[in-house]
Scaffold this motif. Structure first.
Motif, PDB file in Angstrom:
ATOM      1  N   LEU A  62       0.827  -1.216   0.000  1.00 25.47           N
ATOM      2  CA  LEU A  62       0.000   0.000   0.000  1.00 25.47           C
ATOM      3  C   LEU A  62       0.858   1.261   0.000  1.00 25.47           C
ATOM      4  O   LEU A  62       0.505   2.253  -0.649  1.00 25.47           O
ATOM      5  CB  LEU A  62      -0.952   0.010   1.189  1.00 25.47           C
ATOM      6  CG  LEU A  62      -2.159  -0.904   1.056  1.00 25.47           C
ATOM      7  CD1 LEU A  62      -2.942  -0.943   2.369  1.00 25.47           C
ATOM      8  CD2 LEU A  62      -3.054  -0.449  -0.080  1.00 25.47           C
ATOM      9  N   SER A  63       1.976   1.241   0.691  1.00 28.94           N
ATOM     10  CA  SER A  63       2.842   2.427   0.700  1.00 28.94           C
ATOM     11  C   SER A  63       3.441   2.665  -0.682  1.00 28.94           C
ATOM     12  O   SER A  63       3.600   3.812  -1.110  1.00 28.94           O
ATOM     13  CB  SER A  63       3.927   2.321   1.766  1.00 28.94           C
ATOM     14  OG  SER A  63       4.921   1.407   1.412  1.00 28.94           O
ATOM     15  N   ARG A  66       0.653   4.237  -2.701  1.00 29.90           N
ATOM     16  CA  ARG A  66       0.508   5.661  -2.352  1.00 29.90           C
ATOM     17  C   ARG A  66       1.568   6.509  -3.033  1.00 29.90           C
ATOM     18  O   ARG A  66       1.280   7.563  -3.584  1.00 29.90           O
ATOM     19  CB  ARG A  66       0.588   5.850  -0.836  1.00 29.90           C
ATOM     20  CG  ARG A  66      -0.761   6.033  -0.202  1.00 29.90           C
ATOM     21  CD  ARG A  66      -0.659   6.331   1.278  1.00 29.90           C
ATOM     22  NE  ARG A  66      -0.994   5.082   1.966  1.00 29.90           N
ATOM     23  CZ  ARG A  66      -0.191   4.394   2.738  1.00 29.90           C
ATOM     24  NH1 ARG A  66       1.011   4.821   3.004  1.00 29.90           N
ATOM     25  NH2 ARG A  66      -0.579   3.268   3.287  1.00 29.90           N
ATOM     26  N   LYS A  67       2.811   6.042  -2.969  1.00 26.10           N
ATOM     27  CA  LYS A  67       3.910   6.800  -3.561  1.00 26.10           C
ATOM     28  C   LYS A  67       3.753   6.909  -5.081  1.00 26.10           C
ATOM     29  O   LYS A  67       3.951   7.973  -5.651  1.00 26.10           O
ATOM     30  CB  LYS A  67       5.241   6.166  -3.204  1.00 26.10           C
ATOM     31  CG  LYS A  67       6.425   6.961  -3.670  1.00 26.10           C
ATOM     32  CD  LYS A  67       7.673   6.568  -2.950  1.00 26.10           C
ATOM     33  CE  LYS A  67       8.848   7.347  -3.481  1.00 26.10           C
ATOM     34  NZ  LYS A  67       9.159   8.522  -2.760  1.00 26.10           N
ATOM     35  N   SER A  69       0.943   6.684  -6.769  1.00 23.74           N
ATOM     36  CA  SER A  69      -0.242   7.509  -7.038  1.00 23.74           C
ATOM     37  C   SER A  69       0.042   8.988  -6.850  1.00 23.74           C
ATOM     38  O   SER A  69      -0.505   9.824  -7.568  1.00 23.74           O
ATOM     39  CB  SER A  69      -1.396   7.086  -6.126  1.00 23.74           C
ATOM     40  OG  SER A  69      -1.760   5.758  -6.391  1.00 23.74           O
ATOM     41  N   THR A  70       0.901   9.317  -5.899  1.00 24.08           N
ATOM     42  CA  THR A  70       1.279  10.712  -5.665  1.00 24.08           C
ATOM     43  C   THR A  70       1.946  11.299  -6.899  1.00 24.08           C
ATOM     44  O   THR A  70       1.762  12.461  -7.216  1.00 24.08           O
ATOM     45  CB  THR A  70       2.228  10.820  -4.450  1.00 24.08           C
ATOM     46  OG1 THR A  70       1.554  10.302  -3.311  1.00 24.08           O
ATOM     47  CG2 THR A  70       2.637  12.244  -4.183  1.00 24.08           C
TER      48      THR A  70
END
Length: 111
Positions: A62-63, A66-67, A69-70
């Motif tokens: 998930l991290s 997130r990265k 997607s950022t």
């Protein structure tokens, strides 16, 4: 933990070479994947060699999502074994991530 990296059609393929992705190696996983995420917006995470994922491993995946997607990119997962796929479905990670049976399917999904 060892990661194997390939760049195919502008897509970064990261194959995780570990039997488990969990508390013992999730930090190393995040650290090893980070350079590939910094360089590419399209990532395929190949989990074919992984037999077991725990909550720390899920958090690490998930991290990475997130990265990516950022940076306005996306993450695809492929090759998840049945027990890993079942875990993704149980925690509904399959609703957040696009999961494919094969690497070729994951690559094609970016076209």
């Amino acid at each position: 933990m060892r990661l194997e990296h390939q760049l195919i059609e502008g897509i970064s393929i990261v194959e995780v070479h570990a039997k488990e992705l969990g508390v013992a190696n999730s930090a190393a996983f995040r650290e090893a994947v980070e350079p590939h995420v910094d360089e590419n917006t399209k990532i395929v995470l190949d989990l074919a060699p992984v037999e077991f994922v725990d909550s720390s491993g899920l958090g690490a995946i998930l991290s990475v999502l997130r990265k990516v997607s950022t940076g306005e990119g996306d993450l695809r997962v492929c090759g998840a074994r049945p027990q890993v796929q079942s875990l993704f479905e149980m925690v509904r990670l399959d609703r957040i991530l696009q999961i494919f049976a094969t690497r070729d399917e994951a690559i094609a999904s970016f076209r």
